[in-house]
Design a protein around this motif. Sequence first.
Motif, short mmCIF file in Angstrom:
data_model
loop_
_atom_site.label_atom_id
_atom_site.label_comp_id
_atom_site.label_asym_id
_atom_site.label_seq_id
_atom_site.Cartn_x
_atom_site.Cartn_y
_atom_site.Cartn_z
N LYS A 30 -3.11 7.97 11.21
CA LYS A 30 -4.11 9.03 11.42
C LYS A 30 -4.72 9.53 10.12
CE LYS A 30 -1.87 10.75 15.61
NZ LYS A 30 -1.15 11.88 16.21
N THR A 31 -4.06 9.24 8.99
CA THR A 31 -4.57 9.72 7.70
C THR A 31 -5.67 8.81 7.13
OG1 THR A 31 -2.90 8.54 6.38
CG2 THR A 31 -2.35 10.79 7.14
N PHE A 32 -5.82 7.63 7.72
CA PHE A 32 -6.83 6.68 7.24
C PHE A 32 -8.08 6.74 8.11
CE2 PHE A 32 -2.72 4.60 6.10
CZ PHE A 32 -2.84 4.72 4.72
N LYS A 33 -9.19 6.41 7.50
CA LYS A 33 -10.45 6.37 8.23
C LYS A 33 -10.54 5.06 9.01
CE LYS A 33 -15.37 6.84 7.69
NZ LYS A 33 -16.50 7.00 6.80
N VAL A 34 -10.95 5.17 10.28
CA VAL A 34 -11.06 4.00 11.15
C VAL A 34 -12.02 2.99 10.52
CG1 VAL A 34 -11.80 3.18 13.43
CG2 VAL A 34 -10.60 5.35 13.22
N ASP A 46 -7.28 -0.05 4.69
CA ASP A 46 -5.99 0.66 4.77
C ASP A 46 -5.64 0.96 6.23
OD1 ASP A 46 -5.60 0.62 2.05
OD2 ASP A 46 -6.45 2.64 1.73
N TYR A 47 -6.67 1.38 6.99
CA TYR A 47 -6.44 1.68 8.41
C TYR A 47 -6.00 0.41 9.16
CZ TYR A 47 -7.20 3.31 13.18
OH TYR A 47 -7.01 3.65 14.50
N THR A 48 -6.72 -0.68 8.90
CA THR A 48 -6.40 -1.94 9.57
C THR A 48 -5.00 -2.41 9.22
OG1 THR A 48 -8.75 -2.55 9.52
CG2 THR A 48 -7.16 -4.34 9.87
N ALA A 49 -4.63 -2.31 7.96
CA ALA A 49 -3.29 -2.73 7.53
C ALA A 49 -2.22 -1.86 8.19
CB ALA A 49 -3.17 -2.66 6.01
N GLN A 50 -2.45 -0.56 8.22
CA GLN A 50 -1.48 0.35 8.83
C GLN A 50 -1.40 0.12 10.34
OE1 GLN A 50 0.57 2.19 7.12
NE2 GLN A 50 1.57 3.18 8.84
N GLU A 51 -2.57 -0.13 10.97
CA GLU A 51 -2.60 -0.39 12.41
C GLU A 51 -1.79 -1.65 12.74
OE1 GLU A 51 -6.09 -0.18 15.73
OE2 GLU A 51 -6.47 -1.54 14.04
N GLU A 52 -1.94 -2.69 11.89
CA GLU A 52 -1.18 -3.93 12.09
C GLU A 52 0.32 -3.68 11.90
OE1 GLU A 52 -2.80 -7.05 9.66
OE2 GLU A 52 -4.72 -6.99 10.71
N GLN A 53 0.65 -2.85 10.92
CA GLN A 53 2.06 -2.54 10.67
C GLN A 53 2.66 -1.79 11.88
OE1 GLN A 53 2.91 -0.04 7.28
NE2 GLN A 53 5.12 -0.26 7.55
#
Length: 192
Positions: free
Chosen positions: A68-72, A76-83
Amino acid sequence: MTAVVPSVATAQEASSGHRVAVVDVAYIFKNHPGIKAQVERVEGDLKNYDAQLQGKREELKQAAERLKTFKVGTPDYTAQEEQVASMESKLRLDMARKRKELADAEARIYFENYQRIASGVQFLAQHYKINMVLRYNSEEMDLERGDSVIRGVMKNIVYHDEALDMTKGVMQYLDKAIQEDVAKRGGAGTTR
């Protein structure tokens, strides 16, 4: 072997008809100390796993909060979403594997002990020249518990003479069988 088993018939009684006894297998599974200890080990493994699982769920929750801290749309958002997706997938897979492992362990306990019970029934039946042993349920109906009433009404045996009940004798046979099995496995218990 001292056991509460059907009385020994005289030669005349044995030749004049069939001899029948009953055994309460559910009572044995619920009350035999050796079986209860095996089931408690599996339940202990489940509790330990639940504690580990809670930690993994917390990690997943924290990773989802970081998302939620990253911009869609950002890398960074994509990497965190994959994680997060990977963690969630791994957690579900681990949960399914552990549930199967515990279900298999429990099934093994019931299977092995049912085989021992059947051997005990056969041993006592042959010893006392019993032609047939019927499974019954000694649980008393409890009006406050509907499931108890349903089971009581569905019992196959409505009445039997207490002298026909070989449950205690089978439990004694099971004591010996479990002790022998533990000794063969070097004290490791009966679960693998």
